[in-house]
Enzyme design. Sequence first.
Site, mmCIF file in Angstrom:
data_model
loop_
_atom_site.group_PDB
_atom_site.id
_atom_site.type_symbol
_atom_site.label_atom_id
_atom_site.label_comp_id
_atom_site.label_asym_id
_atom_site.label_seq_id
_atom_site.Cartn_x
_atom_site.Cartn_y
_atom_site.Cartn_z
ATOM 1 C CB SER A 1 54.701 40.512 36.523
ATOM 2 O OG SER A 1 54.970 41.239 37.717
ATOM 3 N NE ARG B 1 42.705 30.212 42.718
ATOM 4 C CZ ARG B 1 43.962 30.395 43.031
ATOM 5 N NH1 ARG B 1 44.338 31.480 43.666
ATOM 6 N NH2 ARG B 1 44.871 29.511 42.707
ATOM 7 C CE1 TYR C 1 54.627 35.701 38.835
ATOM 8 C CE2 TYR C 1 55.531 37.869 39.298
ATOM 9 C CZ TYR C 1 54.470 37.071 38.911
ATOM 10 O OH TYR C 1 53.270 37.652 38.587
ATOM 11 N N GLY D 1 43.610 29.898 33.636
ATOM 12 C CA GLY D 1 43.599 30.395 35.025
ATOM 13 C C GLY D 1 42.445 31.343 35.279
ATOM 14 C CE LYS E 1 54.085 36.348 35.362
ATOM 15 N NZ LYS E 1 52.902 35.845 34.633
HETATM 16 P P1 NAP Z 1 45.768 33.931 41.252
HETATM 17 O O1 NAP Z 1 44.676 34.699 41.891
HETATM 18 O O2 NAP Z 1 46.766 33.232 42.126
HETATM 19 O O3 NAP Z 1 45.107 32.871 40.220
HETATM 20 C C1 NAP Z 1 45.946 32.026 39.495
HETATM 21 C C2 NAP Z 1 45.155 31.288 38.438
HETATM 22 O O4 NAP Z 1 46.066 30.451 37.711
HETATM 23 C C3 NAP Z 1 44.089 30.391 39.023
HETATM 24 O O5 NAP Z 1 42.989 30.363 38.154
HETATM 25 C C4 NAP Z 1 44.778 29.027 39.049
HETATM 26 O O6 NAP Z 1 43.876 27.927 38.955
HETATM 27 C C5 NAP Z 1 45.624 29.084 37.783
HETATM 28 N N1 NAP Z 1 46.762 28.177 37.861
HETATM 29 C C6 NAP Z 1 47.666 28.040 38.861
HETATM 30 N N2 NAP Z 1 48.568 27.089 38.555
HETATM 31 C C7 NAP Z 1 48.216 26.613 37.326
HETATM 32 C C8 NAP Z 1 48.736 25.605 36.487
HETATM 33 N N3 NAP Z 1 49.797 24.888 36.823
HETATM 34 N N4 NAP Z 1 48.122 25.360 35.307
HETATM 35 C C9 NAP Z 1 47.043 26.080 34.938
HETATM 36 N N5 NAP Z 1 46.480 27.038 35.701
HETATM 37 C C10 NAP Z 1 47.071 27.301 36.877
HETATM 38 O O7 NAP Z 1 46.646 34.859 40.281
HETATM 39 P P2 NAP Z 1 46.375 36.346 39.732
HETATM 40 O O8 NAP Z 1 46.892 37.303 40.739
HETATM 41 O O9 NAP Z 1 44.989 36.473 39.240
HETATM 42 O O10 NAP Z 1 47.413 36.381 38.508
HETATM 43 C C11 NAP Z 1 47.029 36.092 37.180
HETATM 44 C C12 NAP Z 1 48.210 36.398 36.255
HETATM 45 O O11 NAP Z 1 48.590 37.765 36.407
HETATM 46 C C13 NAP Z 1 49.452 35.573 36.569
HETATM 47 O O12 NAP Z 1 50.126 35.250 35.376
HETATM 48 C C14 NAP Z 1 50.290 36.522 37.411
HETATM 49 O O13 NAP Z 1 51.662 36.208 37.337
HETATM 50 C C15 NAP Z 1 49.957 37.855 36.749
HETATM 51 N N6 NAP Z 1 50.188 38.994 37.626
HETATM 52 C C16 NAP Z 1 49.517 39.163 38.807
HETATM 53 C C17 NAP Z 1 49.786 40.277 39.606
HETATM 54 C C18 NAP Z 1 49.093 40.556 40.911
HETATM 55 O O14 NAP Z 1 49.448 41.536 41.580
HETATM 56 N N7 NAP Z 1 48.112 39.771 41.326
HETATM 57 C C19 NAP Z 1 50.750 41.199 39.196
HETATM 58 C C20 NAP Z 1 51.421 40.996 38.000
HETATM 59 C C21 NAP Z 1 51.136 39.892 37.220
HETATM 60 P P3 NAP Z 1 43.264 27.195 40.282
HETATM 61 O O15 NAP Z 1 42.240 28.157 40.856
HETATM 62 O O16 NAP Z 1 42.649 25.960 39.763
HETATM 63 O O17 NAP Z 1 44.418 27.000 41.218
#
Ligand code: NAP
Length: 245
Positions: free
Chosen positions: A139, A16, A152, A13, A156
Amino acid sequence: MADTDRRIALVTGASRGIGRAIAARLLRDGYFVVGSATSDDGAQRIDADLGDLGGGIVLRVDGDETAEQGIGDLLERFGAPSVLVNNAGITRDNLLMRMTGVQWSSVVEANLSGLYRVTRPLLRAMMRQRFGRIVNLSSVVARMGNPGQTNYAATKAGIEGFTRALAQEVGSRGITVNAVAPGFIDTDMTRDLAEEQRQAMVDRTAVRRMGSVEDVAAAVSFLASDSAGYITGETLHVNGGLYAA
Ligand code: NAP
């Protein structure tokens, strides 16, 4: 195969958000970085981002076949990673009363079963090298809970349990397994929230700001480093004081 002495790191992932920042950080730390996306376009963007010392692959973690294909491509083109960052994750929020089976299972397949599909085939090479660093993205909601996120939060919390159990299985082989639990980070995942919801979250956060993707990447960088060799089975919270776990 990557023609370099650098250790190889895989970040799932990485097209982005947090994954992209982790890939950039690990590149600066001196790794050859492979990042994954779910589409060819995304993989090409990662290729362009990382330059000569990295590459992009297509890897969908939510299905057995697509995961096998992506891992096969990784091993053939770049070789086995000694650092694995399981970052790919999705949300499909709804109150449990209204949650559909698809909303439930798509999150479980991507976030939790995806961890199994990617980690298991990459363990053998780490065991042979007697070195490995696995960092899984959890998370704050795993501990804090959050209405609308039963699916979710369950995945996690599962990731944190997986982390503790695997750490005990592979520690004697020089492999550490840890989790990083971000709080409220400014990415696509949180951009859909209404302005007042975002402000309410910031008001609850001790340092009074959303986290940046670099805040999370710094924690992953530390856990992936040689300096963190005596830390395993842990969850490192990067939430600005939103919740004291
Ligand atoms: P994001 O901006 O939505 O990016 C998600 C990434 O995961 C993208 O690169 C996407 O690829 C990839 N992805 C989605 N579905 C997938 C699949 N089925 N197989 C493989 N790759 C997949 O998310 P983020 O906010 O950066 O979050 C990254 C991680 O941190 C996640 O595990 C999330 O749960 C965790 N997290 C985030 C937050 C927050 O506040 N943002 C907080 C706590 C934890 P594509 O671009 O090709 O769709």
